[in-house]
Design an enzyme around this catalytic site. Structure first.
Site, PDB file in Angstrom:
ATOM      1  N   GLY A   1       0.674  -1.267   0.054  1.00  0.00           N
ATOM      2  CA  GLY A   1       0.156   0.081   0.009  1.00  0.00           C
ATOM      3  C   GLY A   1       0.852   1.370  -0.021  1.00  0.00           C
ATOM      4  O   GLY A   1       0.284   2.307   0.368  1.00  0.00           O
TER       5      GLY A   1
ATOM      6  N   ASN B   1       1.801   3.159  -2.651  1.00  0.00           N
ATOM      7  CA  ASN B   1       1.446   3.992  -3.364  1.00  0.00           C
ATOM      8  C   ASN B   1      -0.098   4.814  -2.970  1.00  0.00           C
ATOM      9  O   ASN B   1      -0.016   5.715  -2.994  1.00  0.00           O
ATOM     10  CB  ASN B   1       0.875   3.389  -4.819  1.00  0.00           C
TER      11      ASN B   1
ATOM     12  N   ILE C   1     -10.819  -7.206 -12.215  1.00  0.00           N
ATOM     13  CA  ILE C   1     -12.135  -6.652 -11.769  1.00  0.00           C
ATOM     14  C   ILE C   1     -12.946  -7.177 -12.319  1.00  0.00           C
ATOM     15  O   ILE C   1     -13.070  -7.578 -13.666  1.00  0.00           O
ATOM     16  CB  ILE C   1     -11.960  -5.164 -12.190  1.00  0.00           C
TER      17      ILE C   1
ATOM     18  N   HIS D   1       1.392   0.658 -12.999  1.00  0.00           N
ATOM     19  CA  HIS D   1       2.241  -0.404 -13.359  1.00  0.00           C
ATOM     20  C   HIS D   1       3.630  -0.206 -13.530  1.00  0.00           C
ATOM     21  O   HIS D   1       3.886   0.931 -14.000  1.00  0.00           O
ATOM     22  CB  HIS D   1       1.759  -1.149 -14.543  1.00  0.00           C
TER      23      HIS D   1
HETATM   24  C1  GRF Z   1       3.424  -1.134  -7.278  1.00  0.00           C
HETATM   25  O1  GRF Z   1       4.729  -1.347  -8.089  1.00  0.00           O
HETATM   26  C2  GRF Z   1       2.486  -0.925  -8.509  1.00  0.00           C
HETATM   27  O2  GRF Z   1       2.912  -0.401  -9.793  1.00  0.00           O
HETATM   28  C3  GRF Z   1       2.016  -2.447  -8.718  1.00  0.00           C
HETATM   29  O3  GRF Z   1       2.130  -3.124  -7.775  1.00  0.00           O
HETATM   30  C4  GRF Z   1       3.171  -2.378  -6.624  1.00  0.00           C
HETATM   31  C5  GRF Z   1       2.161  -1.899  -5.524  1.00  0.00           C
HETATM   32  O4  GRF Z   1       3.210  -1.375  -4.372  1.00  0.00           O
HETATM   33  N1  GRF Z   1       0.939  -2.434  -9.515  1.00  0.00           N
HETATM   34  P1  GRF Z   1       2.386  -0.833  -3.039  1.00  0.00           P
HETATM   35  O5  GRF Z   1       1.518  -1.674  -2.461  1.00  0.00           O
HETATM   36  O6  GRF Z   1       1.799   0.479  -3.461  1.00  0.00           O
HETATM   37  O7  GRF Z   1       3.485  -0.513  -2.346  1.00  0.00           O
END
Ligand code: GRF
Length: 202
Positions: free
Chosen positions: A14, A16, A95, A111
């Site tokens: 989490g 991001n 989804i 991504h």
């Molecule tokens: C990130 O690298 C995102 O791009 C991918 O999964 C990862 C999630 O990381 N879809 P976090 O859970 O946000 O730390």
């Protein structure tokens, strides 16, 4: 219509999602994180949501063994929190059709590579960066795209590039790309909420 009310779907750490929450608190992003849904009850994302006082829900094949019912529960949870824009922030599941239809062109995924390269089923976490290095790429990046029913395939709405250095390892590349993801996600969301980046019609 303003796309300010954010809903997150997240399976893991989490970070991001946290970057978005922090940007909102710092008034760098004019949005409101409204709800967090995770398929993993012990995920970092769920813990962060609780700490931040954001309503969070564990919805998974454990809570809803029938896929259509899980899809409906996810959709209803987003709707009941009046979510405008859904962010997949490290969400490892597809989804469902109901959620996709209700939030058409309003679900975004982030991504850690330059899609359409290095995406698809099984392309997550360090595997992405391993593949980038194995292919001898000189650049990588971050992509944000609209979510469809597959993994990493919907229309790309924003991308940023980063160099791959000669001495990069999976660890160094993962770290650099993740750090850029955090800022790029916030920048892109701010463009969307301010109308500088217009998503296709819902
Ligand atoms: C990130 O690298 C995102 O791009 C991918 O999964 C990862 C999630 O990381 N879809 P976090 O859970 O946000 O730390």
């Amino acid at each position: 219509m303003k796309l300010k009310r954010l809903g997150f779907l997240a399976s893991g750490r989490g970070s991001n999602m946290q970057a978005v929450i922090d940007a909102v608190k710092a008034k760098q992003l004019d949005a409101e994180p409204c709800v967090v849904i995770s398929n993993n009850s012990t995920s970092g994302a769920m813990q962060r949501a609780r700490k931040e006082g954001i309503p969070s829900y564990h919805l998974s094949s454990r809570t809803h063994p029938v896929p259509e019912e899980l899809d409906a529960a996810i959709m209803n949870t987003l709707v009941s929190h009046r979510v405008d824009l859904v962010i997949l922030a490290g969400y490892m599941k597809k989804i469902g059709a109901k959620t996709l239809a209700r939030f058409r062109n309003r679900i975004l995924n982030i991504h850690p590579a330059l899609l359409p390269k290095f995406g698809g089923k099984g392309m997550y976490g360090s595997r992405v960066h391993e593949a980038v290095l194995a292919a001898g790429e000189t650049e990588t990046g971050v992509s944000m795209h609209i979510v469809d029913g597959e993994y990493d395939t919907g229309p790309i709405v924003a991308q940023t590039r980063l160099p791959v250095r000669k001495d990069d390892t999976v660890e160094s590349l993962s770290k650099r790309v993740l750090s850029r993801e955090h800022s790029f996600l916030v920048e892109t969301l701010q463009k969307i909420v301010s109308g500088g980046l217009i998503l296709p019609r819902a």
